[in-house]
Design a protein around this motif. Sequence first.
Motif, mmCIF file in Angstrom:
data_model
loop_
_atom_site.group_PDB
_atom_site.id
_atom_site.type_symbol
_atom_site.label_atom_id
_atom_site.label_comp_id
_atom_site.label_asym_id
_atom_site.label_seq_id
_atom_site.Cartn_x
_atom_site.Cartn_y
_atom_site.Cartn_z
ATOM 1 N N SER A 289 0.138 38.032 2.748
ATOM 2 C CA SER A 289 -0.263 36.838 3.503
ATOM 3 C C SER A 289 -1.587 37.041 4.223
ATOM 4 O O SER A 289 -2.007 36.185 5.003
ATOM 5 C CB SER A 289 0.820 36.469 4.532
ATOM 6 N N GLY A 290 -2.245 38.173 3.974
ATOM 7 C CA GLY A 290 -3.479 38.460 4.694
ATOM 8 C C GLY A 290 -3.264 38.622 6.182
ATOM 9 O O GLY A 290 -4.174 38.378 6.975
ATOM 10 N N LYS A 291 -2.049 39.032 6.588
ATOM 11 C CA LYS A 291 -1.672 39.175 7.999
ATOM 12 C C LYS A 291 -1.829 37.873 8.783
ATOM 13 O O LYS A 291 -2.000 37.888 10.006
ATOM 14 C CB LYS A 291 -2.458 40.300 8.671
ATOM 15 N N ASP A 292 -1.745 36.767 8.071
ATOM 16 C CA ASP A 292 -1.820 35.439 8.695
ATOM 17 C C ASP A 292 -0.403 34.932 8.866
ATOM 18 O O ASP A 292 0.286 34.650 7.886
ATOM 19 C CB ASP A 292 -2.632 34.512 7.789
ATOM 20 N N HIS A 293 0.060 34.809 10.116
ATOM 21 C CA HIS A 293 1.462 34.446 10.334
ATOM 22 C C HIS A 293 1.779 33.028 9.872
ATOM 23 O O HIS A 293 2.921 32.729 9.528
ATOM 24 C CB HIS A 293 1.837 34.620 11.808
ATOM 25 N N VAL A 294 0.779 32.158 9.850
ATOM 26 C CA VAL A 294 0.993 30.810 9.319
ATOM 27 C C VAL A 294 1.158 30.879 7.804
ATOM 28 O O VAL A 294 2.062 30.272 7.223
ATOM 29 C CB VAL A 294 -0.165 29.877 9.710
ATOM 30 N N ARG A 295 0.310 31.645 7.157
ATOM 31 C CA ARG A 295 0.389 31.827 5.707
ATOM 32 C C ARG A 295 1.684 32.539 5.304
ATOM 33 O O ARG A 295 2.238 32.287 4.229
ATOM 34 C CB ARG A 295 -0.831 32.622 5.252
ATOM 35 N N GLN A 296 2.176 33.415 6.183
ATOM 36 C CA GLN A 296 3.387 34.156 5.866
ATOM 37 C C GLN A 296 4.561 33.228 5.550
ATOM 38 O O GLN A 296 5.336 33.469 4.622
ATOM 39 C CB GLN A 296 3.763 35.094 7.017
ATOM 40 N N GLY A 326 2.045 34.234 16.759
ATOM 41 C CA GLY A 326 0.740 34.835 16.996
ATOM 42 C C GLY A 326 0.830 36.248 17.536
ATOM 43 O O GLY A 326 1.838 36.939 17.383
ATOM 44 N N ARG A 327 -0.239 36.679 18.195
ATOM 45 C CA ARG A 327 -0.305 38.016 18.778
ATOM 46 C C ARG A 327 -1.146 37.976 20.042
ATOM 47 O O ARG A 327 -1.882 37.022 20.286
ATOM 48 C CB ARG A 327 -0.896 39.034 17.797
ATOM 49 N N GLN A 328 -1.055 39.050 20.832
ATOM 50 C CA GLN A 328 -1.864 39.203 22.032
ATOM 51 C C GLN A 328 -2.304 40.655 22.129
ATOM 52 O O GLN A 328 -1.741 41.535 21.467
ATOM 53 C CB GLN A 328 -1.055 38.807 23.271
ATOM 54 N N PHE A 337 5.649 36.648 27.121
ATOM 55 C CA PHE A 337 6.952 37.237 26.794
ATOM 56 C C PHE A 337 7.336 36.863 25.360
ATOM 57 O O PHE A 337 7.313 35.690 24.982
ATOM 58 C CB PHE A 337 8.017 36.716 27.767
ATOM 59 N N GLY A 338 7.656 37.889 24.563
ATOM 60 C CA GLY A 338 8.130 37.641 23.211
ATOM 61 C C GLY A 338 7.041 37.387 22.190
ATOM 62 O O GLY A 338 7.323 36.860 21.110
ATOM 63 N N GLN A 339 5.800 37.794 22.494
ATOM 64 C CA GLN A 339 4.713 37.667 21.524
ATOM 65 C C GLN A 339 4.233 39.058 21.133
ATOM 66 O O GLN A 339 4.086 39.947 21.971
ATOM 67 C CB GLN A 339 3.550 36.856 22.085
ATOM 68 N N SER A 340 3.967 39.261 19.850
ATOM 69 C CA SER A 340 3.586 40.562 19.311
ATOM 70 C C SER A 340 2.288 41.069 19.926
ATOM 71 O O SER A 340 1.382 40.297 20.256
ATOM 72 C CB SER A 340 3.427 40.457 17.795
ATOM 73 N N ILE A 341 2.189 42.405 20.031
ATOM 74 C CA ILE A 341 0.922 43.031 20.429
ATOM 75 C C ILE A 341 0.308 43.791 19.255
ATOM 76 O O ILE A 341 -0.697 44.474 19.425
ATOM 77 C CB ILE A 341 1.081 43.962 21.649
#
Length: 373
Positions: A289-296, A326-328, A337-341
């Motif tokens: 997915s090219g590390k694209d969470h929308v594309r995933q 998404g990510r932070q 809270f609850g978002q990937s790093i």
Amino acid sequence: MQTLDTLTEEKTDSAAGALSAAGIGGHGRARGTCTPGELSGELPLTAPAARSVGAGRVMTQRVLSGLDDRLLVVVGPCSVHDVDAALRYAKSLRELAVGLAEDLAVVMRVYVEKPRTTVGWTGLLCDPALDGTLDLDRGLRASRALMLEIAELGLPIATEWLSPAAPAYLADLISWGAIGARTVESQVHRQLASGLPMPVGMKNGSGGSLSVAVDAVRSAARPHAYLGLGRDGRAAVVRTSGNPDCHVVLRGATGRPNYRPEDVREAARLLAAAALPTGVVIDASHGNSGKDHVRQAVVAREIGDQVAAGDTDIRGVMLEGFLVPGRQEPGAAGAVFGQSITDACMGWETTADVLHALALASRRRRAARGRRP
């Protein structure tokens, strides 16, 4: 399926103790931590957790072998950095997994080590404070405590094995393991997988090579002897009988996905040529997915279409999802809270939608094969 307790350990008179006490010289230093036996004594495997782990191992083995016609789904955060958020996610996933259990065999990603291409945060196990202090003792306890609580919920756990020492501390809590794209060519990790008491997925190489993953499966299926870690923390020679439940994970490469029908056929061809079972797991994230969470989410649904069309070589799907999409950046002010790093993940709502779509695909494949409705 073998267990770590059944493997032969021969104690060595190596300098491991001296290294822990005095440092390893050169540019590195070694600092002692709790031993595997001490940690399991503090945080013992409870009966409910043991039942969950055992059932999860049997479930994943049956799905991957084709004896169970459901679809395996390994889903969860790219890597765990917040124990409270991971537990909240686990409780929601457990509820969803129960509702979809007729069609999906759900396992939660609880990845506590993070492989890096160069440098960066290395995961909960090594750096639980997210500040570079590398408090391994605290990280080991936090990782085991989290896994124990999730297992007691009745949710099977998946993790990636990075440090060869980590399984001595955590393997009794894991139902499915992975060897990543950066380490799949490593002889150490192939030997390690040969003695692990759960199915292990071998990802294709980061450059896209499938042959290295096929070779890893072949190697891990054979007996090995390697330098490992005993419960008392001393070096031990571990002798294995081989792991028959290893398999290939298609994860794509930079700019080159490998989840489409022709890619699955090529993987099956290579596996058959090596006299191996042709079932594969497809990672919808990373290169696919090219590390694209929308594309995933789009990729996952396209994989589901292949399953619904009757592809029986697709035995499982891997997904990266967390509570918030998404990510932070690690340690950012006003952390969410609850978002990937690490890698960007699908949010909970999208993850639930994707799992429902995959369940429907699994049901349609079963119907097409004349199985139960």
